[in-house]
Structure formats: structure tokens, C-alpha cells
Design a protein around this motif. Structure first.
Motif, short mmCIF file in Angstrom:
data_model
loop_
_atom_site.label_atom_id
_atom_site.label_comp_id
_atom_site.label_asym_id
_atom_site.label_seq_id
_atom_site.Cartn_x
_atom_site.Cartn_y
_atom_site.Cartn_z
N TYR A 134 -20.55 -4.40 4.28
CA TYR A 134 -21.00 -4.36 5.67
C TYR A 134 -20.29 -5.45 6.49
N PHE A 135 -20.24 -6.68 5.93
CA PHE A 135 -19.59 -7.78 6.64
C PHE A 135 -18.11 -7.49 6.90
N CYS A 136 -17.40 -7.03 5.86
CA CYS A 136 -15.95 -6.80 5.98
C CYS A 136 -15.65 -5.74 7.03
N LYS A 137 -16.44 -4.69 7.07
CA LYS A 137 -16.20 -3.63 8.05
C LYS A 137 -16.56 -4.09 9.46
N GLU A 138 -17.57 -4.97 9.57
CA GLU A 138 -17.94 -5.48 10.89
C GLU A 138 -16.89 -6.43 11.46
N ILE A 139 -16.30 -7.27 10.59
CA ILE A 139 -15.37 -8.28 11.07
C ILE A 139 -13.95 -7.76 11.16
N PHE A 140 -13.55 -6.85 10.26
CA PHE A 140 -12.18 -6.37 10.23
C PHE A 140 -12.00 -4.97 10.81
N GLY A 141 -13.08 -4.20 10.88
CA GLY A 141 -12.97 -2.84 11.40
C GLY A 141 -13.52 -1.82 10.42
N ALA A 142 -14.13 -0.78 10.93
CA ALA A 142 -14.78 0.23 10.08
C ALA A 142 -13.78 1.00 9.24
N ASP A 143 -12.50 0.98 9.62
CA ASP A 143 -11.50 1.75 8.88
C ASP A 143 -10.94 0.99 7.69
N ASP A 156 -11.38 -7.91 -1.85
CA ASP A 156 -10.17 -7.64 -1.08
C ASP A 156 -10.47 -6.60 -0.01
N VAL A 157 -9.69 -6.66 1.08
CA VAL A 157 -9.74 -5.60 2.09
C VAL A 157 -8.34 -5.01 2.22
N SER A 158 -8.28 -3.76 2.64
CA SER A 158 -6.98 -3.12 2.82
C SER A 158 -6.21 -3.82 3.93
N CYS A 159 -4.91 -3.89 3.79
CA CYS A 159 -4.05 -4.62 4.73
C CYS A 159 -4.11 -3.97 6.11
N GLY A 160 -4.32 -4.81 7.14
CA GLY A 160 -4.39 -4.28 8.50
C GLY A 160 -3.03 -4.02 9.12
N VAL A 161 -1.96 -4.56 8.50
CA VAL A 161 -0.62 -4.36 9.03
C VAL A 161 -0.05 -3.01 8.59
N CYS A 162 -0.15 -2.73 7.27
CA CYS A 162 0.42 -1.49 6.73
C CYS A 162 -0.64 -0.44 6.43
N HIS A 163 -1.92 -0.79 6.66
CA HIS A 163 -3.04 0.14 6.40
C HIS A 163 -3.07 0.60 4.95
N GLY A 164 -2.75 -0.35 4.05
CA GLY A 164 -2.85 -0.06 2.62
C GLY A 164 -1.61 0.54 2.01
N GLU A 165 -0.55 0.71 2.80
CA GLU A 165 0.67 1.33 2.26
C GLU A 165 1.53 0.33 1.49
N GLY A 166 1.41 -0.95 1.81
CA GLY A 166 2.22 -1.98 1.17
C GLY A 166 3.27 -2.53 2.10
N CYS A 167 3.25 -3.85 2.31
CA CYS A 167 4.24 -4.50 3.20
C CYS A 167 4.38 -5.96 2.77
N ARG A 168 5.25 -6.71 3.47
CA ARG A 168 5.45 -8.12 3.13
C ARG A 168 4.18 -8.93 3.35
#
Length: 353
Positions: free
Chosen positions: A245-254, A274-286
């Protein structure tokens, strides 16, 4: 009569001086010269006793007329000069409304304070309370009461800032002081468990200190928010649901959330979240080292030994605890590549928030 002529001269000369006075100071000097204790008109009035009886009424009447004329002239000129000085003062202090205005910078909360307040609001909205504690702690509250072994590396000089104990007492480890700058806000949890009876639902934000070299992912002084729940029937499922609940509230529901097994001395079982990366949306990036995931916090079920240190019955109560780096949350929330950007005081960066 010579005295009548003298009064006429005094009147004429004084009225001329009054009309030509250019300041209140000059006007007062004229008044003193004529009406003061040693003034010309005053001296004539003082000499009335030496006049012949038939002259006294005539000269006395004329002297009073001259006095009233002069006093009226002084009063009128005083008002005129006072008004002129006020007009000059107003003119000198007048604002030139054609000049451009001065822009005043409005202050605001620092980004770290904003994120800390936002995090606390999330937890207080579901019933938690916010507690504070000392930044200078003892070895007992920072390590021992949290079930940290005597030989744990975190207790060493390489990881912890120790300070001199003013009482002169020495610790049991390597002869060093047992007073230190807290390395975590978990000590606030111990103080709270000692002072309050369960149920306890709390978070403790604050500064912590560690012997780290400042780099993109570490700071020697940073802010942390620790949470603790102590109640009957608390399970790992409660921990998982709360932190999701906290992670989705602070980082976004997606954002996706995952738990990985880990070890902490004060919790068992323990996990890193862990949360999914907000830059690549879980696809993998630097930014996420091409994993698609970014570590956010550590958590676990409170070890029964920690309850025993604080006088809580581990047979009756269970609970969970978690710790979150506030700078790390800020960096992940705004996709910042370097934690040092938050503390360098560069207003070009901070003004964006």
C-alpha cells in the motif's frame, strides 16, 4: 514719548524678522530675542515701575498690543513653517511608482522535508502515530536491544560514529565509548516499546549517521523513516499488505512490488522490498542496472528477543518493523541519478521542487 517710539520699532522690526524666518529654529530665536526673559519687549515691561503714574496706562496698553501682535504673528508663521517642513518631508520620502518593483523570493520546504511529510501522511492516514527520539544514542538502544550481536560489523569504528561518554564509562567492546550517533531510527522503536503498552502502530522519521563516503547511492548523514507494529495476531501478510500500500501510494499505483528474503538481526523472517523501475517500467535500464527492479526498504517480523528486551510478552504479541531511506525514496520518486544532489544546496536544482 520715547518708550512709545521704542515699542513701535520693536513691533516693526519683529514682524519683519518673523515673516523672513525660514525655519522653526530661526523663528524661535526671534521669539526669545523679543519675548524671552531678557527679550527687548520683556525689558520694557520690567521697567514700567520707573515710569510716571500718568504714563503707565498709556505705555502698558501699547506694550500689551505689541505683545499680542507679535505672538499672533509668531503663531501664524510657526504653522506655515511646520506645514512647509511636513510637505518637504513627504516629498523626500515619496515613492517613485514608475520604478520596477523588487522581487522577493518566497521560501519553501526542502525536497527531503516534503517527501518525509508525505511519507508520514501515508502512514498516519491508516492509524499510525509519529514519534521522535535522540540522535545521540547509547550502544544499548542502537544495537543491543535490537538483537545485534557484540561482534556484528555495524558496531565497529569503520561503520559507526562513536562519541565520548561524558560519564567516563567505557563500553565492553574494544574499550571505546558506548555513546554514538545513531545509525538508524530503530532506537526510537525500543524507547516507544519501553514506554507504551501494545497495541503500537508507529513511524519514526529522523536523521541517522554512518561512516559512508558520499557517492551517488550513499551519504554519511541521511534521513530514515522506521515503522513498527506490535499487536495480537500480526502476521507477515499484514506486513506485506502495508508495504505494498505504501509503495503504490508514494511511487504510483502502476508500480509493481516484490519481496526478497534477507537477514536483519532484529527481524525474523526478514525481507528486502523492491519496486519496478520508474524509468524503464520494469524493462531494464542503466538506472536499475538492467534488472527492472530497484531496492526500496528492508522489513521483517520483529524477533521475539527484541520484545523481551523491551518487556513485551512475545507469546502474546507479534509485530513487524521496516526501515526506509527518505533520500532514496525522493531519488526514486523523481528519478534522480545521484543522492548528493539532495544535499549540495544547489538552488537551481532545489527550486524545481
Amino acid at each position: 514719548m520715547a518708550v512709545i517710539d521704542e515699542l513701535q520699532d520693536i513691533e516693526t522690526q519683529t514682524l519683519a524678522k518673523v515673516s523672513s524666518a525660514q525655519s522653526l529654529k530661526e523663528l524661535d530665536e526671534v521669539r526669545v530675542d523679543v519675548l524671552g526673559r531678557k527679550g527687548s519687549l520683556t525689558n520694557i515691561l520690567k521697567s514700567m515701575s520707573s515710569l510716571a503714574p500718568e504714563e503707565k496706562p498709556i505705555i502698558g496698553k501699547r506694550a500689551n498690543e505689541v505683545r499680542k501682535t507679535i505672538e499672533s504673528a509668531l503663531e501664524a508663521r510657526h504653522e506655515a513653517l511646520e506645514e512647509a517642513e511636513l510637505d518637504a518631508q513627504i516629498e523626500a520620502q515619496a515613492l517613485d511608482i514608475t520604478l520596477p518593483g523588487r522581487h522577493k523570493v518566497v521560501g519553501s520546504q526542502h525536497l527531503i522535508s516534503q517527501i518525509e511529510e508525505q511519507m508520514c501522511d501515508i502512514f498516519t492516514s491508516i492509524g499510525y502515530k509519529v514519534y521522535d527520539g535522540p540522535q545521540v544514542e547509547t550502544d544499548y538502544y542502537n544495537f543491543t536491544a535490537l538483537n545485534t550481536p557484540e561482534d556484528h560489523p555495524a558496531r565497529g569504528m569503520a561503520d559507526t560514529f562513536y562519541v565520548h561518554d561524558l560519564s567516563g564509562e567505557q563500553s565492553r567492546v574494544k574499550g571505546e565509548s558506548d555513546v554514538l550517533l545513531r545509525t538508524q531510527t530503530s532506537g526510537v522503536q525500543v524507547h516507544t516499546m519501553e514506554n507504551l503498552k501494545p497495541p503500537i502502530y508507529m513511524v519514526a522519521p529522523g536523521r541517522v549517521y554512518r561512516r559512508d563516503v558520499a557517492d551517488p547511492t550513499h551519504l554519511p548523514m541521511f534521513n530514515q523513516l522506521e515503522g513498527l507494529v506490535v499487536d495480537e495476531g500480526i502476521t507477515f501478510g499484514d506486513l506485506k499488505g502495508t508495504l505494498e500500500y505504501f509503495c503504490k501510494e508514494i511511487f504510483g499505483a502502476d508500480r509493481k512490488v516484490r519481496f526478497r528474503p534477507h537477514f536483519f538481526p532484529f527481524t525474523e523472517p526478514s525481507a528486502e522490498v523492491d519496486v519496478s523501475c520508474g524509468v524503464c517500467h520494469g524493462e531494464g535500464c542503466r538506472f536499475c542496472s538492467h534488472t527492472g527492479w530497484i531496492e526500496v526498504l528492508g522489513a521483517g517480523m520483529v524477533d521475539p528477543k527484541v520484545f523481551e528486551f523491551s518487556g513485551i510478552d512475545p507469546e502474546k504479541y507479534t509485530g513487524f518493523a521496516f526501515g526506509i531511506g527518505i533520500e532514496r525514496v525522493a531519488a526514486l520518486h523523481y528519478n534522480l541519478p545521484d543522492l548528493r544532489m539532495l544535499v549540495e544546496g544547489d538552488m537551481r536544482f532545489l527550486n524545481q521542487f
